[in-house]
Design a protein around this motif. Structure first.
Motif: not given
Length: 266
Positions: A220-228
């Motif tokens: 989830s942190d990786i996906i959040r990083w990509a979204n941001q």
């Protein structure tokens, strides 16, 4: 209308991403709020789907965070359903690798909590910028009231709808209805091929951060990083979509490969 960035993935990968991300939000707030999370998938209609994964995850992160923030010693539910339309009621048409695909179904996402609730008067303006409910102000939670306004904007970009019902002291239910496209595994491979070349990557410092997240293994942190990153600089959309796709599948080898792309030619 903003450009919609569709991605192709399996239904199982999509619901795993949703449930894990929501559970992580609940877990982070558990010490203070002591909430429990319940996930129900009542929508397993298509083996493969195409959806704007980045925007959907931004919407869900905002809504689950709000529910967790304003609920104490309660329960937060995420329920998925599919509303199938008749063939004469086509919602939208899009393309996967130049192949036209029609949407005849709506994905319904229901976020239900047993929190403080929102008054009828506040509900009339709750999706406007800088509006915070009385419960939010009394709770001392940080924020300027932009969360639901951003959600509404994202839902509009996806040509979906959002409904809210709430009762003070009993809780809130938010219902999202978004077009969903059926897809196939060959279309998934065509999508990957179309998005796997000439990726623009961020600077070395950002890539080091990505590599650290991959090492920690927090999907989830990786996906959040990509979204941001995509929000800050849309130039990196193609790269970030590859990151999200690989994270959803748990393909750590591919993630590590993507994290090394900035080394090319160095």
């Amino acid at each position: 209308i903003a450009k919609v960035d569709q991605t192709v993935l399996t239904w199982q990968a999509f619901i795993q991403l949703l449930s894990q991300s929501a559970q992580e939000i609940i877990d982070r707030t558990y010490r203070e709020h002591h909430n429990h999370f319940e996930f129900r998938d009542q929508a397993n209609l298509y083996p493969w789907i195409m959806i704007d994964e980045r925007r959907v995850m931004q919407i869900m992160d905002n809504l689950i965070t709000n529910a967790a923030r304003y609920t104490k010693n309660g329960k937060i539910q995420l329920i998925l359903r599919i509303k199938k339309k008749e063939r004469t009621e086509k919602l939208l048409t899009t393309k996967i690798a130049d192949i036209a695909v029609d949407a005849y179904s709506e994905l319904i996402l229901i976020i239900r909590d047993t929190g403080s609730g929102i008054s009828q008067e506040e509900q009339l303006r709750i999706f406007e910028p800088f509006v915070r409910g009385v419960a939010g102000l009394k709770s001392g939670c940080h924020g300027v009231g932009m969360g639901l306004a951003i959600v509404k904007q994202l839902v509009d970009q996806l040509q979906g709808t959002i409904q809210l019902s709430s009762e003070v002291g009993k809780g809130t239910q938010i219902t999202l209805m978004l077009p969903i496209y059926p897809a196939t595994e060959p279309q998934h491979h065509a999508y990957q091929q179309a998005h796997s070349t000439d990726l623009t990557t961020p600077d070395a410092e950002a890539m080091k951060h990505l590599a650290a997240l991959i090492q920690q293994g927090g999907i989830s942190d990786i996906i959040r990083w990509a979204n941001q990153l995509t929000t800050i600089n849309p130039e990196f959309t193609g790269f970030c979509q590859q990151i999200i796709q690989s994270a959803v599948k748990g393909d750590m080898s591919r993630l590590r490969q993507l994290a090394r792309l900035s080394d090319k030619g160095s």
